[in-house]
Design a protein around this motif. Structure first.
Motif, PDB file in Angstrom:
ATOM      1  N   GLY A   1      14.442   2.379 -50.386  1.00 14.46           N
ATOM      2  CA  GLY A   1      15.611   1.767 -49.766  1.00 14.46           C
ATOM      3  C   GLY A   1      15.378   1.350 -48.332  1.00 14.46           C
ATOM      4  O   GLY A   1      15.758   0.252 -47.911  1.00 14.46           O
ATOM      5  N   LEU A   2      14.726   2.226 -47.574  1.00 12.14           N
ATOM      6  CA  LEU A   2      14.427   1.892 -46.184  1.00 12.14           C
ATOM      7  C   LEU A   2      13.482   0.699 -46.106  1.00 12.14           C
ATOM      8  O   LEU A   2      13.670  -0.200 -45.283  1.00 12.14           O
ATOM      9  CB  LEU A   2      13.806   3.108 -45.482  1.00 12.14           C
ATOM     10  N   GLY A   3      12.492   0.673 -46.989  1.00 14.19           N
ATOM     11  CA  GLY A   3      11.558  -0.449 -47.017  1.00 14.19           C
ATOM     12  C   GLY A   3      12.247  -1.744 -47.388  1.00 14.19           C
ATOM     13  O   GLY A   3      12.014  -2.786 -46.771  1.00 14.19           O
ATOM     14  N   TYR A   4      13.106  -1.693 -48.399  1.00 16.71           N
ATOM     15  CA  TYR A   4      13.805  -2.907 -48.819  1.00 16.71           C
ATOM     16  C   TYR A   4      14.724  -3.424 -47.720  1.00 16.71           C
ATOM     17  O   TYR A   4      14.714  -4.611 -47.406  1.00 16.71           O
ATOM     18  CB  TYR A   4      14.600  -2.678 -50.105  1.00 16.71           C
ATOM     19  N   LEU A   5      15.528  -2.544 -47.148  1.00 18.27           N
ATOM     20  CA  LEU A   5      16.465  -2.988 -46.109  1.00 18.27           C
ATOM     21  C   LEU A   5      15.741  -3.495 -44.867  1.00 18.27           C
ATOM     22  O   LEU A   5      16.116  -4.514 -44.287  1.00 18.27           O
ATOM     23  CB  LEU A   5      17.419  -1.852 -45.743  1.00 18.27           C
ATOM     24  N   GLY A   6      14.692  -2.778 -44.462  1.00 17.29           N
ATOM     25  CA  GLY A   6      13.928  -3.222 -43.296  1.00 17.29           C
ATOM     26  C   GLY A   6      13.226  -4.539 -43.553  1.00 17.29           C
ATOM     27  O   GLY A   6      13.234  -5.443 -42.701  1.00 17.29           O
ATOM     28  N   GLY A   7      12.610  -4.671 -44.721  1.00 13.39           N
ATOM     29  CA  GLY A   7      11.931  -5.916 -45.065  1.00 13.39           C
ATOM     30  C   GLY A   7      12.887  -7.079 -45.185  1.00 13.39           C
ATOM     31  O   GLY A   7      12.591  -8.193 -44.753  1.00 13.39           O
ATOM     32  N   ALA A   8      14.059  -6.831 -45.775  1.00  9.13           N
ATOM     33  CA  ALA A   8      15.049  -7.897 -45.913  1.00  9.13           C
ATOM     34  C   ALA A   8      15.573  -8.338 -44.549  1.00  9.13           C
ATOM     35  O   ALA A   8      15.770  -9.532 -44.316  1.00  9.13           O
ATOM     36  CB  ALA A   8      16.200  -7.438 -46.792  1.00  9.13           C
ATOM     37  N   ALA A   9      15.776  -7.398 -43.647  1.00  8.37           N
ATOM     38  CA  ALA A   9      16.256  -7.753 -42.308  1.00  8.37           C
ATOM     39  C   ALA A   9      15.205  -8.555 -41.547  1.00  8.37           C
ATOM     40  O   ALA A   9      15.514  -9.583 -40.925  1.00  8.37           O
ATOM     41  CB  ALA A   9      16.628  -6.492 -41.536  1.00  8.37           C
ATOM     42  N   ILE A  10      13.961  -8.111 -41.610  1.00  6.74           N
ATOM     43  CA  ILE A  10      12.891  -8.827 -40.908  1.00  6.74           C
ATOM     44  C   ILE A  10      12.651 -10.192 -41.554  1.00  6.74           C
ATOM     45  O   ILE A  10      12.511 -11.203 -40.862  1.00  6.74           O
ATOM     46  CB  ILE A  10      11.607  -7.977 -40.880  1.00  6.74           C
ATOM     47  N   GLY A  11      12.602 -10.236 -42.888  1.00  6.88           N
ATOM     48  CA  GLY A  11      12.395 -11.508 -43.576  1.00  6.88           C
ATOM     49  C   GLY A  11      13.524 -12.486 -43.327  1.00  6.88           C
ATOM     50  O   GLY A  11      13.282 -13.680 -43.114  1.00  6.88           O
ATOM     51  N   GLY A  12      14.751 -12.004 -43.357  1.00  7.14           N
ATOM     52  CA  GLY A  12      15.881 -12.876 -43.061  1.00  7.14           C
ATOM     53  C   GLY A  12      15.835 -13.411 -41.641  1.00  7.14           C
ATOM     54  O   GLY A  12      16.134 -14.586 -41.394  1.00  7.14           O
ATOM     55  N   SER A  13      15.432 -12.573 -40.711  1.00  8.60           N
ATOM     56  CA  SER A  13      15.313 -13.015 -39.320  1.00  8.60           C
ATOM     57  C   SER A  13      14.213 -14.061 -39.164  1.00  8.60           C
ATOM     58  O   SER A  13      14.379 -15.055 -38.440  1.00  8.60           O
ATOM     59  CB  SER A  13      15.013 -11.829 -38.408  1.00  8.60           C
ATOM     60  N   LEU A  14      13.082 -13.837 -39.826  1.00  9.47           N
ATOM     61  CA  LEU A  14      11.988 -14.808 -39.750  1.00  9.47           C
ATOM     62  C   LEU A  14      12.374 -16.130 -40.407  1.00  9.47           C
ATOM     63  O   LEU A  14      12.026 -17.200 -39.903  1.00  9.47           O
ATOM     64  CB  LEU A  14      10.726 -14.239 -40.405  1.00  9.47           C
ATOM     65  N   GLY A  15      13.086 -16.062 -41.531  1.00  9.27           N
ATOM     66  CA  GLY A  15      13.548 -17.286 -42.184  1.00  9.27           C
ATOM     67  C   GLY A  15      14.535 -18.048 -41.319  1.00  9.27           C
ATOM     68  O   GLY A  15      14.470 -19.275 -41.222  1.00  9.27           O
ATOM     69  N   ALA A  16      15.442 -17.334 -40.676  1.00 11.48           N
ATOM     70  CA  ALA A  16      16.404 -17.991 -39.790  1.00 11.48           C
ATOM     71  C   ALA A  16      15.698 -18.602 -38.587  1.00 11.48           C
ATOM     72  O   ALA A  16      16.015 -19.724 -38.174  1.00 11.48           O
ATOM     73  CB  ALA A  16      17.457 -16.991 -39.334  1.00 11.48           C
TER      74      ALA A  16
ATOM     75  N   THR B   1      17.208 -20.464 -46.597  1.00  6.11           N
ATOM     76  CA  THR B   1      15.863 -20.105 -46.129  1.00  6.11           C
ATOM     77  C   THR B   1      15.793 -18.643 -45.723  1.00  6.11           C
ATOM     78  O   THR B   1      14.837 -17.940 -46.072  1.00  6.11           O
ATOM     79  CB  THR B   1      15.443 -21.005 -44.955  1.00  6.11           C
ATOM     80  N   SER B   2      16.795 -18.164 -45.008  1.00  2.00           N
ATOM     81  CA  SER B   2      16.767 -16.754 -44.599  1.00  2.00           C
ATOM     82  C   SER B   2      16.944 -15.833 -45.799  1.00  2.00           C
ATOM     83  O   SER B   2      16.331 -14.763 -45.871  1.00  2.00           O
ATOM     84  CB  SER B   2      17.822 -16.476 -43.532  1.00  2.00           C
ATOM     85  N   GLY B   3      17.735 -16.225 -46.783  1.00  3.60           N
ATOM     86  CA  GLY B   3      17.892 -15.413 -47.995  1.00  3.60           C
ATOM     87  C   GLY B   3      16.615 -15.354 -48.809  1.00  3.60           C
ATOM     88  O   GLY B   3      16.242 -14.301 -49.340  1.00  3.60           O
ATOM     89  N   LYS B   4      15.919 -16.473 -48.909  1.00  2.90           N
ATOM     90  CA  LYS B   4      14.669 -16.505 -49.670  1.00  2.90           C
ATOM     91  C   LYS B   4      13.607 -15.641 -48.994  1.00  2.90           C
ATOM     92  O   LYS B   4      12.926 -14.843 -49.646  1.00  2.90           O
ATOM     93  CB  LYS B   4      14.173 -17.943 -49.783  1.00  2.90           C
ATOM     94  N   ALA B   5      13.462 -15.777 -47.697  1.00  2.00           N
ATOM     95  CA  ALA B   5      12.474 -14.971 -46.972  1.00  2.00           C
ATOM     96  C   ALA B   5      12.872 -13.498 -46.978  1.00  2.00           C
ATOM     97  O   ALA B   5      12.017 -12.619 -47.103  1.00  2.00           O
ATOM     98  CB  ALA B   5      12.335 -15.475 -45.535  1.00  2.00           C
ATOM     99  N   GLY B   6      14.164 -13.210 -46.867  1.00  2.00           N
ATOM    100  CA  GLY B   6      14.632 -11.831 -46.895  1.00  2.00           C
ATOM    101  C   GLY B   6      14.340 -11.150 -48.220  1.00  2.00           C
ATOM    102  O   GLY B   6      13.907 -10.000 -48.263  1.00  2.00           O
ATOM    103  N   ARG B   7      14.568 -11.860 -49.319  1.00  2.00           N
ATOM    104  CA  ARG B   7      14.244 -11.299 -50.642  1.00  2.00           C
ATOM    105  C   ARG B   7      12.758 -11.052 -50.791  1.00  2.00           C
ATOM    106  O   ARG B   7      12.339 -10.008 -51.300  1.00  2.00           O
ATOM    107  CB  ARG B   7      14.717 -12.238 -51.749  1.00  2.00           C
ATOM    108  N   LEU B   8      11.952 -12.003 -50.349  1.00  2.00           N
ATOM    109  CA  LEU B   8      10.502 -11.873 -50.474  1.00  2.00           C
ATOM    110  C   LEU B   8       9.983 -10.667 -49.692  1.00  2.00           C
ATOM    111  O   LEU B   8       9.284  -9.809 -50.236  1.00  2.00           O
ATOM    112  CB  LEU B   8       9.807 -13.144 -49.984  1.00  2.00           C
ATOM    113  N   TYR B   9      10.353 -10.570 -48.443  1.00  2.00           N
ATOM    114  CA  TYR B   9       9.902  -9.446 -47.609  1.00  2.00           C
ATOM    115  C   TYR B   9      10.508  -8.130 -48.082  1.00  2.00           C
ATOM    116  O   TYR B   9       9.829  -7.100 -48.113  1.00  2.00           O
ATOM    117  CB  TYR B   9      10.269  -9.684 -46.135  1.00  2.00           C
ATOM    118  N   GLY B  10      11.787  -8.141 -48.428  1.00  2.00           N
ATOM    119  CA  GLY B  10      12.446  -6.922 -48.874  1.00  2.00           C
ATOM    120  C   GLY B  10      11.822  -6.355 -50.134  1.00  2.00           C
ATOM    121  O   GLY B  10      11.564  -5.150 -50.223  1.00  2.00           O
TER     122      GLY B  10
END
Length: 126
Positions: free
Chosen positions: A18-33, A62-71
């Motif tokens: 859970g921590l990995g998914y949430l952290g990855g999704a937050a970072i991926g979403g930020s990078l996509g944005a 774009t942020s949702g796609k990157a967030g899913r990928l990283y998460g």
């Protein structure tokens, strides 16, 4: 001898995944944005500029796609780590190994499992 209280294997699995998914999704979403905000507004098929609504849609997609990928990627790494660490801790308790041994070993196993689809050589180097 005082026993160190640790999370159980199921709590450990839930926590790291859970921590990995949430952290990855937050970072991926930020990078996509950031990618969308950095790029100039792309023109549509006509040469008319993009509307604010279309730019917002592009940002969210774009942020949702990157967030899913990283998460998903970081969540799977957390799953590998939690499973291998819990398994190794069960043996470390039997053989009275220091707590650092299973954790470090779980890191190596996680890296190898994550790289194994690319072949045995990258898995061994990881």
């Amino acid at each position: 001898d005082s026993a160190v209280a640790r999370r159980g294997w199921s709590e450990n699995l839930t926590y790291y995944t859970g921590l990995g998914y949430l952290g990855g999704a937050a970072i991926g979403g930020s990078l996509g944005a950031a990618e969308v905000l950095r790029s100039p507004a792309a023109a549509t098929l006509s040469s008319a500029p993009m509307s604010a609504r279309l730019r917002l849609n592009r940002l969210l997609n774009t942020s949702g796609k990157a967030g899913r990928l990283y998460g998903n990627t970081v969540g799977v790494v957390g799953l590998y780590f939690a499973a291998s660490e819990s398994f190794l801790f069960s043996y470390a308790d039997q053989y009275r190994l220091p707590d650092a041994v299973p954790t470090i070993s779980a890191g190596f196993i996680t890296g190898a499992l994550y790289r194994i689809p690319r072949g045995p050589r990258p898995a061994l180097v990881a």
